[in-house]
Design a protein around this motif. Structure first.
Motif, short mmCIF file in Angstrom:
data_model
loop_
_atom_site.label_atom_id
_atom_site.label_comp_id
_atom_site.label_asym_id
_atom_site.label_seq_id
_atom_site.Cartn_x
_atom_site.Cartn_y
_atom_site.Cartn_z
N UNK A 323 0.84 -1.19 0.00
CA UNK A 323 0.00 0.00 0.00
C UNK A 323 0.87 1.24 0.00
N UNK A 324 0.28 2.34 -0.42
CA UNK A 324 0.91 3.65 -0.36
C UNK A 324 0.04 4.54 0.52
N UNK A 325 0.66 5.29 1.42
CA UNK A 325 -0.08 6.07 2.41
C UNK A 325 0.37 7.52 2.39
N UNK A 326 -0.60 8.42 2.44
CA UNK A 326 -0.34 9.85 2.55
C UNK A 326 -1.13 10.39 3.74
N UNK A 327 -0.47 11.20 4.57
CA UNK A 327 -1.13 11.82 5.71
C UNK A 327 -1.14 13.33 5.52
N UNK A 328 -2.32 13.92 5.61
CA UNK A 328 -2.49 15.37 5.50
C UNK A 328 -1.93 15.93 4.21
N UNK A 330 0.50 14.90 2.40
CA UNK A 330 1.93 14.72 2.18
C UNK A 330 2.22 13.71 1.09
N UNK A 331 3.49 13.53 0.79
CA UNK A 331 3.89 12.58 -0.24
C UNK A 331 3.49 11.16 0.16
N UNK A 332 3.08 10.37 -0.82
CA UNK A 332 2.77 8.97 -0.56
C UNK A 332 4.06 8.20 -0.28
N UNK A 333 4.00 7.31 0.69
CA UNK A 333 5.13 6.42 0.94
C UNK A 333 4.64 4.98 0.87
N UNK A 361 -7.01 17.25 13.94
CA UNK A 361 -7.65 16.52 12.85
C UNK A 361 -6.64 16.21 11.75
N UNK A 362 -6.72 14.97 11.22
CA UNK A 362 -5.83 14.53 10.15
C UNK A 362 -6.62 13.80 9.08
N UNK A 363 -6.09 13.83 7.86
CA UNK A 363 -6.68 13.11 6.73
C UNK A 363 -5.68 12.09 6.22
N UNK A 364 -6.16 10.87 5.99
CA UNK A 364 -5.29 9.77 5.55
C UNK A 364 -5.81 9.21 4.23
N UNK A 365 -4.92 9.05 3.27
CA UNK A 365 -5.24 8.39 2.00
C UNK A 365 -4.46 7.09 1.91
#
Length: 390
Positions: A323-328, A330-333, A361-365
């Motif tokens: 998976x690739x994850x981005x928080x707020x 930011x760049x996907x890792x 509050x945070x947003x996660x993709x």
């Protein structure tokens, strides 16, 4: 990050002669067992608490034997026992699933916590999780008593024989136990000393590196019973105010850990909920399970939360991708999910994306990567829950 121990107690020396520390004891449950006719006792931990290696986990594991001991000693009490053990899991997962797996079943009077084998030895991670469990439990029921249990492993026995040092996890957990005055029972030191004296060989009590056989579990239970025999006696001493929790050792400990449904996703592309998903290859859980399934690269969803830490629990197996994850924003890792066990079976694991966010509050993709491990048969991701520390 916690880099220095708060206490100056030399646990290594003390444990040469002690099976555990009483500290503030088990006064509340002792009083309830004497004056009430019902009590709830919960166990949370890994495969040793679950009973892996026993001929019958509900009859010959140390947990089951402790059930029977309590029923024999307090025959007038109607006990409710909660088994919240999941094999192969650590205290971090325990902190996030504590509410759903333990306290959603009602008030708990006594909580046993066993993660000294499965934790990875990291001081910060262990304290963040074990302290989170303690503070969450105390806020759920200020009258709850908690007891840490430390079990043995072959490598720990070898290390103890060579230099009289226990596994790091025990010292890490003792930081929390000492700070919150929680009793702890060190079954490991009892086993290791019996091996050193020649009274036992490791092979007498276990068929592998960690899990006791029936004889080993009986030994484990006997150590715990000796401790409980003394602790479950009503004392005339007055307890201090149970509501007065001290300030935390770690300000971002997982005391507000929660499991949330993936259906809370605000946007979702190519993910779907499957109720009652099952497989023939499984370990450390029993099908069926409700999962949030993504199957192809580019499948993505987004969710928001307020808190300091975030991750997921999932079933990892033969077709698990990355998976690739981005928080707020930011760049996907990229986060690899496939490991050496995946080709054999599906098992529950957790992945933390961040554990020290600012409390807001945070947003996660989360999206499925086009890359995967060469041994994986696919790109699938079987999510069980979203993990957040609010």
């Amino acid at each position: 990050m916690i880099s220095k121990r708060k206490t100056e107690i030399n646990f290594a020396e003390l444990y040469l002669d002690h099976i555990g520390f009483t500290r503030d004891g088990l006064k509340h449950i002792a009083n309830k067992l004497t004056n009430d006719n019902k009590a709830t006792v919960a166990f949370i931990g890994g495969s040793v608490t679950e009973g892996e290696g026993a001929s019958d986990s509900e009859a010959t594991s140390y947990r089951a034997l402790t059930y029977r001991y309590l029923e024999r000693r307090f025959p007038e009490t109607a006990f409710k026992f909660i088994n919240a053990a999941i094999g192969g899991t650590n205290s971090t997962y325990g902190a996030f699933r504590l509410e759903e797996h333990v306290f959603d079943q009602g008030d708990v009077d006594l909580l046993f916590v066993e993660f000294a084998v499965n934790d990875a030895g990291n001081l910060t991670e262990s304290i963040r999780a074990m302290e989170g469990i303690v503070r969450h439990a105390k806020r759920s029921n200020p009258q709850i008593d908690i007891c840490f249990i430390y079990t043995a492993r072959r490598s720990g026995s070898e290390s103890y024989s060579a230099n009289r040092r226990l596994q790091d996890n025990i010292y890490n957990h003792e930081e929390v136990a000492e700070y919150y005055r929680i009793p702890s029972v060190n079954i490991a030191s009892v086993i290791y000393n019996k091996v050193i004296s020649g009274e036992l060989k490791w092979e007498d009590i276990s068929g592998d590196d960690v899990h006791p056989n029936d004889f080993g579990y009986a030994l484990y239970a006997s150590v715990l019973e000796v401790f409980l025999e003394n602790e479950l006696i009503v004392s005339n001493e007055k307890s201090e105010d149970p509501l007065a929790l001290p300030s935390p050792i770690d300000s971002v400990c997982y005391e507000n850990g929660r499991q949330l449904s993936p259906l809370l996703a605000e946007t979702s592309f190519n993910w779907r909920m499957i109720e009652g998903w099952t497989t023939e290859q499984f370990f450390n859980w029993a099908p069926p399970a409700d999962i949030y399934l993504g199957e192809s690269p580019g499948a993505e969803f987004q969710f928001s939360f307020t808190g300091t830490a975030v991750g997921i629990s999932l079933l990892a197996g033969k077709d698990t991708g990355n998976i690739e994850v981005s928080i707020d924003g930011g760049a996907f890792r990229t986060i690899p999910l496939f490991d050496r066990y995946c080709s054999m079976f599906y098992r529950p694991i957790i992945v933390m994306f961040s554990d020290h966010l600012e409390r807001r509050s945070h947003t996660v993709n989360i999206r499925i990567s086009s890359e995967k491990h060469e041994m994986s048969r696919g790109h699938e991701v079987h999510i069980l829950k979203l993990l957040v520390n609010e």
